[in-house]
Design a protein around this motif. Sequence first.
Motif, short mmCIF file in Angstrom:
data_model
loop_
_atom_site.label_atom_id
_atom_site.label_comp_id
_atom_site.label_asym_id
_atom_site.label_seq_id
_atom_site.Cartn_x
_atom_site.Cartn_y
_atom_site.Cartn_z
N THR A 1 -65.81 0.12 12.81
CA THR A 1 -65.08 -0.63 13.47
C THR A 1 -65.03 -0.44 14.77
OG1 THR A 1 -64.13 1.90 13.60
CG2 THR A 1 -62.94 1.03 11.28
N PHE B 1 -63.81 -4.60 16.31
CA PHE B 1 -62.50 -4.82 16.59
C PHE B 1 -62.55 -4.77 18.76
CE2 PHE B 1 -60.18 -1.33 14.08
CZ PHE B 1 -60.23 -2.23 13.66
N HIS C 1 -65.45 -10.24 13.24
CA HIS C 1 -65.72 -10.13 12.25
C HIS C 1 -66.32 -11.38 11.04
CE1 HIS C 1 -61.99 -12.20 13.01
NE2 HIS C 1 -62.45 -13.09 11.83
N LEU D 1 -60.09 -0.37 6.02
CA LEU D 1 -59.64 -0.94 7.63
C LEU D 1 -58.61 0.04 7.82
CD1 LEU D 1 -61.92 -3.53 8.68
CD2 LEU D 1 -62.90 -1.59 9.51
N THR E 1 -55.12 -0.08 9.78
CA THR E 1 -54.87 -1.62 10.71
C THR E 1 -53.68 -0.73 11.46
OG1 THR E 1 -52.79 -1.17 8.86
CG2 THR E 1 -55.41 -2.61 8.28
N ILE F 1 -56.64 1.97 15.73
CA ILE F 1 -57.70 0.16 16.28
C ILE F 1 -57.86 0.92 18.05
CG2 ILE F 1 -57.37 -1.46 17.61
CD1 ILE F 1 -55.23 -2.64 14.81
N PRO G 1 -57.49 -6.28 19.68
CA PRO G 1 -56.95 -6.49 18.44
C PRO G 1 -55.66 -5.83 18.34
CG PRO G 1 -58.92 -4.75 19.01
CD PRO G 1 -58.00 -5.36 20.36
N SER H 1 -52.59 -4.72 15.08
CA SER H 1 -52.59 -4.27 13.39
C SER H 1 -52.61 -5.87 12.89
CB SER H 1 -51.28 -3.61 13.29
OG SER H 1 -51.46 -2.28 14.13
N TRP I 1 -53.17 -9.39 13.21
CA TRP I 1 -55.04 -9.53 13.39
C TRP I 1 -56.00 -8.76 12.67
CZ3 TRP I 1 -59.04 -7.42 15.21
CH2 TRP I 1 -60.38 -8.62 15.06
N VAL I 2 -56.17 -7.94 12.39
CA VAL I 2 -56.80 -6.97 11.68
C VAL I 2 -55.91 -7.22 9.89
CG1 VAL I 2 -58.42 -4.68 10.36
CG2 VAL I 2 -56.99 -5.48 13.08
N ARG I 3 -54.92 -7.45 9.71
CA ARG I 3 -54.09 -6.87 8.15
C ARG I 3 -54.57 -8.28 7.94
NH1 ARG I 3 -49.04 -5.55 9.61
NH2 ARG I 3 -50.60 -3.61 9.79
N ALA J 1 -58.35 -9.25 6.82
CA ALA J 1 -59.24 -8.18 6.03
C ALA J 1 -58.66 -8.71 4.95
CB ALA J 1 -58.36 -7.21 6.57
#
Length: 764
Positions: free
Chosen positions: A507, A511, A517, A558, A560, A565, A671, A673, A675-677, A680
Amino acid sequence: SVSKEIKANCPQGVLQSQTLRGNPVEATDDAFWDQFWADTATSVQDVFALVPAAEIRAVREESPSNLATLCYKVKAGAGSRERLVLNCSRLLTRVLPYIFEDPDWRGFFWSTVPGAGRAGQGEEEDENARPLAESLLLAIADLLFCPDFTVQSHRRSTVDSAEDVHSLDSCEYIWEAGVGFAHSPQPNYIHDVNRMELLKLLLTCFSEAMYLPPAPDSGGTNPWVQFFCSTENRHALPLFTSLLNTVCAYDPVGYGIPYNHLLFSDYREPLVEEAAQVLIVTLDHDSATSTSPTVDGTTTGTAMDDTDPPGPENLFVNYLSRIHREEDFQFILKGIARLLSNPLLQTYLPNSTKKIQFHQELLVLFWKLCDFNKKFLFFVLKSSDVLDILVPILYFLNDARADHSRVGLMHIGVFILLLLSGERNFGVRLNKPYSVRVPMDIPVFTGTHADLLIVVFHKIITSGHQRLQPLFDCLLTIVVNVSPYLKSLSMVAANKLLHLLEAFSTTWFLFSAAQNHHLVFFLLEAFNNIIQYQFDGNSNLVYAIIRKRSVFHQLANLPTDPPAIHKALQRRRRAPEPLSRTGSQEGASMEGSRPAAPAEPGTLKTSLVATPGIDKLTEKSQVSEDGTLRSLEPTSQQSLSDGSPAMEEPDQAWREQRRLSSASASGQWSPTSEWVRVWADAHGTPPLPGRGLTDESEILRFLQHGTLVGLLPVPHPILIRKYQANSGTAMWFRTYMWGVIYLRNVDPPVWYDTDVKLFEIQRV
């Protein structure tokens, strides 16, 4: 004592105060010039010692008319006695960089105005109108085919009058057999040395490019190269052929006995180096901005293909792009492969064979050949001969990975492999077993050239230095491009790929930068390709994936939420280690190998411009069922080249991701939440065969007898990211090439201590 004699005979060290500083000197003052060219055999090193930089700069500032007269005189003298010609040429090689260094002087060679030295020379009117640069370049071209000076005279009587030199057909005097010329002239030491001195002067003329700062928008045409490679130069074809053949025919080992290079100096090597450097500079041409010739399948009886369109105006680029005969391609490829493999030659007697030093120039030349001549590229990939280029490149990449002064070499090696990997045949060729045991600092394995490539790439990523990070995208793009064709990976290579996935999917790594990624998705895409297209032979990889299935589950889940994070990033601050090496079982390295060493402190290196991102370097193409490629680049600028395997990814998700990945107003990206979502969800993880299996013996049994029918989705189309020409890479090549030339010309140090602008000179 020779130098003492020279000092005694040379007019006060050639450019001393009382000669050229102070009083104006007339071009017609014969007594002065006869004294000035005191007929003493000197070497180029002597001229550099006798003419100090401070003196040249002083004459430039205090007596500019004398410097101008000197340049005209040198050009005028260049038709007479040989020794005089050589001394003129050495003196110009010494003085030119100081003229280029001063912006006020830059136009001097291209102006027809000064008139200095024109009086009383009795030249025809049209000669008078020529700028000095043009007449100097034409004089050098004539001298490179001057009987009994740089080429063997074919006649009984020597060519006396200048008329004969001008009417001679230089195509009969090509220096070496090879492309378009079957006759190999007798080797002649004196001719080689004279050619080398003239080529050094030519390279110095071209080096004005070093004194201009890198400008991405400038079309970058070098007026010296442009004129020299134009139809104005009637020797363009024989000279291009002479340079190419001299490089490709050179065999540093020869038929000699061991250690012969310690007994006899090889006078051919300096000429070959100089020829390679002149060749790559004349081929400096931005193919992205110009129409490069498209060559169809017709062939003619000549070495150059005569198909329309005429192609670029630079004749050297034009000729290179039109070579088309199989035997010529074979000659070029064999020659370059022989020279690139030379530093790898291992013998039982240490230092018994000569090692060449100009592999970087050869790699640039190979790149130009593949980039400008697509038929050559297809020829290279047609047989397993391409592996004779691949193995040396992997050797250089592995050897240079810890050395900050060789970042440029790392880049060009990777660029060449990226270019080759855009062609299906490259992936297919990699399946050939790797049996040549070049001692390399990598784990021992039994397998194919694909395994070698993966093991070396893993070594670069996990134990190279920090400045190589921008290359990770390229390295993994190459792996993805070849993955659908890899029939059987060894256990060692399979473990290396999974170790990379493990390292890249922690992670804190995911991040810590907006683009990290992508590396995970390149690896997932490669696994998908292998499982879907080459499942049968790849039980090693499937076994490794199932053993490491926790990594995939972790990726699928992952965190989020902001606290998670934040926590992941805190973990990173505690452990700044670039990539974990634990979990990668490092076997013993190959016998006879040395670990990759960092540069000696104090080593000089030249700076490089940044290379474009992978989305600018490549364009996506889809392989159709019949093997043809269809470009997938969207017409609008928001291209999909983010490295995602998800072809159907909705534009909206992509735009969203772009927006979230760009830095905030403060310039510091962090980063979120959201963005990660977004990424992913867009990418998902690949379907895992044998998802319900838990015990190792069950897994092995499944691999031996299991069937994938119904487990895998319908195979997705193969996606290739092909290199595409762009101005960014053209600029990178220009700075890299001139940096190499600057650092390699140390005896004499042609550009050393002058104010170059194209790059910075740094110490490691």
